[in-house]
Design an enzyme around this catalytic site. Sequence first.
Site, PDB file in Angstrom:
ATOM      1  NE  ARG A  71      -2.875  -1.045   3.869  1.00  0.00           N
ATOM      2  CZ  ARG A  71      -1.941  -0.414   4.994  1.00  0.00           C
ATOM      3  NH1 ARG A  71      -1.939   0.445   3.885  1.00  0.00           N
ATOM      4  NH2 ARG A  71      -1.563  -1.270   5.546  1.00  0.00           N
ATOM      5  CE1 TYR A 199       0.242  -5.598  -1.930  1.00  0.00           C
ATOM      6  CE2 TYR A 199      -0.787  -3.426  -1.350  1.00  0.00           C
ATOM      7  CZ  TYR A 199       0.097  -5.703  -1.107  1.00  0.00           C
ATOM      8  OH  TYR A 199      -0.267  -5.715   0.160  1.00  0.00           O
ATOM      9  N   GLY A 200      -2.749  -5.623  -4.695  1.00  0.00           N
ATOM     10  CA  GLY A 200      -3.764  -5.893  -3.596  1.00  0.00           C
ATOM     11  C   GLY A 200      -5.063  -4.258  -2.772  1.00  0.00           C
ATOM     12  CE  LYS A 208      -5.655  -3.190   5.119  1.00  0.00           C
ATOM     13  NZ  LYS A 208      -6.331  -3.758   6.149  1.00  0.00           N
ATOM     14  CG  HIS A 228      -7.259  -2.510  10.245  1.00  0.00           C
ATOM     15  ND1 HIS A 228      -5.944  -2.329  10.961  1.00  0.00           N
ATOM     16  CD2 HIS A 228      -7.583  -3.266   9.699  1.00  0.00           C
ATOM     17  CE1 HIS A 228      -5.383  -2.255   9.718  1.00  0.00           C
ATOM     18  NE2 HIS A 228      -5.851  -3.690   8.930  1.00  0.00           N
ATOM     19  CB  SER A 250      -0.253  -3.722   8.854  1.00  0.00           C
ATOM     20  OG  SER A 250      -1.534  -2.839   8.766  1.00  0.00           O
ATOM     21  CB  ALA A 251       3.737  -5.991  10.870  1.00  0.00           C
ATOM     22  CB  CYS A 252       0.179  -6.619  15.694  1.00  0.00           C
ATOM     23  SG  CYS A 252       1.680  -5.179  15.534  1.00  0.00           S
ATOM     24  N   GLY A 253      -0.159  -9.464  13.743  1.00  0.00           N
ATOM     25  CA  GLY A 253      -0.477 -10.888  14.021  1.00  0.00           C
ATOM     26  C   GLY A 253      -1.900 -10.996  14.202  1.00  0.00           C
ATOM     27  CB  THR A 255      -4.536 -13.115   9.901  1.00  0.00           C
ATOM     28  OG1 THR A 255      -4.309 -12.010   9.200  1.00  0.00           O
ATOM     29  CG2 THR A 255      -4.476 -14.545   9.167  1.00  0.00           C
ATOM     30  CG  ASN A 256      -1.238 -15.540  12.753  1.00  0.00           C
ATOM     31  OD1 ASN A 256      -0.793 -16.457  11.712  1.00  0.00           O
ATOM     32  ND2 ASN A 256       0.606 -15.646  13.307  1.00  0.00           N
ATOM     33  CG  ASP A 279      -7.967  -6.529   7.212  1.00  0.00           C
ATOM     34  OD1 ASP A 279      -6.883  -6.178   8.205  1.00  0.00           O
ATOM     35  OD2 ASP A 279      -7.832  -5.528   6.438  1.00  0.00           O
ATOM     36  CB  SER A 370       4.939 -12.688  -0.551  1.00  0.00           C
ATOM     37  OG  SER A 370       5.202 -12.912   0.219  1.00  0.00           O
ATOM     38  NE  ARG A 371      -0.170  -8.894   2.350  1.00  0.00           N
ATOM     39  CZ  ARG A 371      -0.595  -8.168   3.077  1.00  0.00           C
ATOM     40  NH1 ARG A 371      -2.104  -8.712   3.519  1.00  0.00           N
ATOM     41  NH2 ARG A 371      -0.282  -7.156   3.269  1.00  0.00           N
ATOM     42  NE  ARG A 402       5.461  -6.061  15.770  1.00  0.00           N
ATOM     43  CZ  ARG A 402       6.117  -7.638  16.472  1.00  0.00           C
ATOM     44  NH1 ARG A 402       6.539  -7.899  16.910  1.00  0.00           N
ATOM     45  NH2 ARG A 402       5.441  -8.251  15.545  1.00  0.00           N
ATOM     46  N   GLY A 496      -1.306 -19.721  19.807  1.00  0.00           N
ATOM     47  CA  GLY A 496      -2.533 -20.210  20.596  1.00  0.00           C
ATOM     48  C   GLY A 496      -3.034 -19.920  22.154  1.00  0.00           C
TER      49      GLY A 496
END
Length: 588
Positions: A71, A199-200, A208, A228, A250-253, A255-256, A279, A370-371, A402, A496
Site C-alpha cells: 500500500r 498491488y492488492g 481498505k 480494522h 498491521s504486522a501484529c498477528g 490473522t493468526n 481484517d 507477499s500474499r 507491539r 495459540g
Amino acid sequence: MSIYTNKAVNDWVADMARLTKPDDIVWIDGSGEEKDRLTREAAAFGEILMLDQDKLPGCVYHRTAENDVARVEHLTFICTSKEEDAGPTNNWMSPDEAYAKLGALFDGSMKGRTMYVIPYLMGPAASEFSKVGIELTDSIYVVLNMRIMTRMGQIAMDYLGDSDDFVKGLHSRLDLNPERRYICHFPEDNTIWSIGSGYGGNVLLGKKCFSLRIGSYLARTQGWLAEHMLILGVESPDGVVEYLAAAFPSACGKTNLAMMIPPEYAREKGYKVWTVGDDIAWMRIGEDGRLWAVNPEYGFFGVAPGTSMQSNPNALLTTKKNSIFTNVALLDDGTVWWEGMGTDPPQHCKDWKGNDWTPQSGEKAAHPNSRFTAPAAQCPSISPKWEDPKGVPISAILFGGRRAKVAPLIYQSFDWNHGVFVGATMGSETTAAATGQVGVVRRDPMAMLPFCGYNMGDYFAHWLEMGAKIPNPPKIFNVNWFRTDDDGRFIWPGYGENFRVIKWALDRCRDAVDADETPIGYIPRLEDIETTGIESEVTPATLKELLSIDKDSWAAEVESQTGFFAKFDRLPTEIESQQTALKHRLGL
Ligand code: OXD
Ligand code: MN
C-alpha cells in the site's frame, strides 16, 4: 452491452468508458464459467501462471511490478471539500483538483485494454447491512482477486436492484509508474479512483478503500462503526459461543489470532475458537442493545511469510485450493514457498522477481509483503455464523500493539470512554526489519490511522457518541503479546497461548472473575491466567513481570501520547480528560 438493467450503473459505466476509452467492456457475472475463461485468458497473457493443479487445485500465481508491492500511504488521499474534514492524519486533495489530476491520467488509460465491470457486495447477501460497490478495472488479476474477496457479480446486482446507492470505484494500472500512482477517496461522492498500481491493497477497492475509508465515513453519518478488526468466537464446553473483535496495527498477528487453535488443556475441556473475519468488522447496535459485527469480506488477503503449520495451520490449510499467490517464491514443481513456511528452503526456485534463486542468493525468495488470497469458506475454523445476516454479538473489544515494556499482557478499561482513550493511544514499536530504528512508537489509534476516511478527532468523537448509544456495550481491553525481558527476549509464548488471555477477558465480560485495580485499568490476578502446559515457561515470576506496570515507563508513555495528540485540531475534550485522569491515577 450491459448485461444488467440498473440505469445508474449503466450510465456511470458509459461515462467512465468515455473517459478511459477501453477497446472492450466485459460485464462480470461471477459465474464459474467466467472464472475459468478469465483464468485461461490471464494465463495466456502471462498475467498469472497456473500452479500445479493436482497439488494446488484452482491455484494461480502472480508477480507484481517490483516497485509496486505494498500500500502507498503517501499517495493515498481523502478528497473532502474542506481540508479540515480529512483531518491532520490524512493526505488531502480537493475533489476538483483530484478529479482533474486523475482525470487527465485516466483519459485513454484503457486504450488497447478491456474494462471489466465488477459488481460486488460487501457483507452477506441476506443482510440488510450489506453494501454494493462497482469496480471498473483493466486488470484480470483484480477480477480474480475480487471474486475471492467479495461476493461478486449477479448477486451484488440483485442486491442493488434499481437503486443508485453504490460505491463507484475506478481503477487502471496505467503504466504502473509510481510517479503516476494515486489512491483517491471521495467520501462525499461515494467514489474511489485508484491509478498506477496493481498491488492488492491499492486496487482491490472493496477492502481498505471501501470497507474502511468510505465505510468509516458512512458509518459516522449513519451511526455505526467500520473498523480494522478481526472477529472471532470462543465456544465453551457447554456450547455457548462468545465473540470478540480486535484491532492491531498491521504486522501484529491479526490473522493468526483470528484463526488460533486453543492450547491442549482447553481443547481437552472442549473449548473451540471460530473465525468470523481477519481484517474488517462492520458493527451496529442490535435490537437487544448489544453491538453486532459482520465481516464484510468473503476471503482473506493475508501476508504469506511466517505462515506455517506451526504459526497458523488454519491459514495455511485455507490456501490449499482456489487461491491466488502474489510475490511468493515459485518452486520448480509448480507449488509455492516463502520464508517462515516451516519447511526447508528449496535448493532452487524462482524468487518473487522471477529470478533464479538458491539458498546462497543472500536475498529473500518471497517478498516480505507477499500474499495469499483465499476463500474464507475454506478456513477449517470458519464460524458457522460467519455469514449470519445479523452478524455476531460482540462481548469484548481488544486493542493492542507491539510494546516491549510499557503495556502489560492485558488490562481492562474502566468503562467505554476510558476504552476509547486506550484505543486512541494505541501504538506499536517498530521492529528492526521494518525501519532500521528499533523501538520507536508509531501511534496508530484503533489501527485506523491509514484507514480512517475523515478527521480522526471526529472519529474519536464518533466512538464516544456510540458508547452513549449502546445500551450494553462490549467491554474494552488492551493486550500486548510482545513484552520482553531485559535481554530483549519475548516472555509470553503468543500464538495459540493467547487463548488464555482471551479467556480471562471473556470471563470478565460475564463477571465470572475478579481483577486487580491499577492506575491504568483492571489487570488479572496471577492465579486467574491459566498456565497449565506452559508452567515451565511462564512461571509466576514471569506472569508477574508480564502484568507489571512501571511508573517511569508510563510517565514517558503519557508524554509521548501528549505529543501525538498535539497535532489534532478536533480532539474531543473527553480524550483530554481521560488523559488528565490517567496522570492523576499514576500520581504524575
Ligand atoms: C492489510 C493491512 O493488508 O492492514 O490488511 O495492511
Ligand atoms: Mn489490515
